[in-house]
Write a protein that holds these residues in place. Structure first.
Motif, short mmCIF file in Angstrom:
data_model
loop_
_atom_site.label_atom_id
_atom_site.label_comp_id
_atom_site.label_asym_id
_atom_site.label_seq_id
_atom_site.Cartn_x
_atom_site.Cartn_y
_atom_site.Cartn_z
N LEU A 1 34.63 41.61 46.24
CA LEU A 1 34.78 41.52 44.80
C LEU A 1 36.20 41.15 44.41
N PHE A 2 36.31 40.33 43.38
CA PHE A 2 37.62 40.01 42.80
C PHE A 2 38.15 41.22 42.06
N GLY A 3 39.40 41.57 42.34
CA GLY A 3 40.12 42.59 41.58
C GLY A 3 41.59 42.24 41.62
N SER A 4 42.29 42.51 40.55
CA SER A 4 43.71 42.11 40.50
C SER A 4 44.66 43.29 40.69
N ASP A 5 44.38 44.42 40.05
CA ASP A 5 45.29 45.58 39.92
C ASP A 5 46.19 45.41 38.70
N ILE B 1 34.92 38.35 36.90
CA ILE B 1 34.91 39.77 36.56
C ILE B 1 35.94 40.46 37.45
N ASP B 2 36.98 40.99 36.84
CA ASP B 2 38.04 41.71 37.54
C ASP B 2 37.63 43.18 37.61
N VAL B 3 37.34 43.67 38.81
CA VAL B 3 36.80 45.03 38.95
C VAL B 3 37.89 46.10 39.11
N HIS B 4 39.16 45.72 38.90
CA HIS B 4 40.21 46.70 39.17
C HIS B 4 41.41 46.49 38.24
N THR B 5 41.37 47.12 37.06
CA THR B 5 42.51 47.10 36.15
C THR B 5 42.79 48.52 35.67
N HIS B 6 44.04 48.76 35.29
CA HIS B 6 44.49 50.12 34.98
C HIS B 6 44.84 50.28 33.51
N ALA B 7 44.34 51.37 32.92
CA ALA B 7 44.81 51.83 31.61
C ALA B 7 45.78 52.97 31.86
#
Length: 296
Positions: free
Chosen positions: A246-250, A9-15
């Motif tokens: 937490l895993f997050g990519s950006d 679960i990637d907790v950090h992506t941008h729209a």
């Protein structure tokens, strides 16, 4: 959302692009961010494209934009639009909202509506871009509402690529993203679940201290390739904060593919890896509770 199917679960992506092609940032600030992260393409994916990308990888993704209308004068992408578009992809996408704290009571009403009608799962703050200090009482009514709604608040911390290299940094003030300012929020709103986003350069030790001290403060690891993580962050992620990292990519500035490849090389205990990649986020976002409530 089938948690057993998901690998992460990637907790950090941008729209960053709306249905009408409107961007969440001015071309100047967006270009500065792309240059800072050495983006291969300035093109921003839409929400349907984000969903397809993550579905192909058997991942879920938290999706948000940033409402910084007060400080930048640039119109936001509507939260309703993001929530509605994410709702087409409930197997993969998890909508967060962003509300400029300067909006006062109108922002509080919007927060309640977004959670109650659109099942928004959390709220993103970018203090440097939004031009406010997290400990400013102006934002307290919004925090109180988010606390009552039982969803997390995610705060950008540390340096930002937005405005980097632009004259005066585009007016973006880094000091607002010191995680010690969020410590005040955690103390005043003890039931508010908080995520400190990114390795918090140059305040990494401060972020670790806050996360250790405050029970509901978490850290996401987005925005940096893991091969650049400072050693103390790796050590705490594997030990004292194993249940709060937490895993997050950006994404799209950093892809989960690159992040995961570099994460595999870190000295992290094997039993901790699934916590960071999926289990901690599932618990924090209430996804595990959803699964328990779903009839078999």
């Amino acid at each position: 959302m089938d948690l057993d199917r998901l690998t992460a679960i990637d907790v950090h992506t941008h729209a960053e692009i709306g249905r009408d092609g409107h961007g969440s940032l001015s071309p100047e600030l967006l270009g500065a961010s792309a240059a800072y992260f050495k983006s291969q393409s300035p093109r921003q994916p839409g929400i349907d494209e984000i969903a397809a990308y993550y579905r192909e990888r058997r991942m879920a993704a938290v999706v948000f934009t940033v409402d910084a209308e007060h400080a930048t004068g640039h119109p936001r992408i509507p939260n309703d639009e993001i929530a509605e578009d994410c709702a087409r992809h409930p197997d993969t996408l998890i909508p967060f909202a962003s509300i400029d704290p300067h909006k006062g009571r109108a922002g509080v009403r919007e927060a309640r509506r977004l959670v109650e009608r659109h099942r928004v799962r959390g709220f993103k703050f970018h203090p440097s871009l939004q031009g406010f200090s997290p400990d400013d009482p102006m934002a307290f009514p919004l925090y109180e509402a988010i606390e009552e709604l039982g969803v997390p608040a995610l705060f950008h911390t540390g340096q930002t690529g937005i405005g980097a290299g632009v004259a005066g940094g585009g007016g973006v003030r880094l000091r607002y993203s010191n995680p010690m300012l969020v410590d005040e929020v955690a103390a005043r709103f003890p039931a508010l679940r908080i995520i400190l986003a990114h390795p918090s350069f140059p305040w990494q030790d401060e972020a670790l201290a806050v996360a250790v001290h405050k029970p509901l403060v978490h850290i996401d690891l987005s925005g940096w390739s893991p091969k650049y993580f400072p050693p103390q962050l790796i050590r705490y992620a594997s030990t004292l904060l194993r249940d709060k990292v937490l895993f997050g990519s950006d994404y799209p500035v950093l892809t989960p593919d690159r992040w995961l490849a570099d994460f595999a090389a870190l000295d992290i205990r094997d039993e901790v890896r699934p916590l960071i990649l999926k289990d901690n986020a599932a618990r924090l976002l209430g996804l595990a509770d959803d699964r328990k409530e779903t009839p078999s």
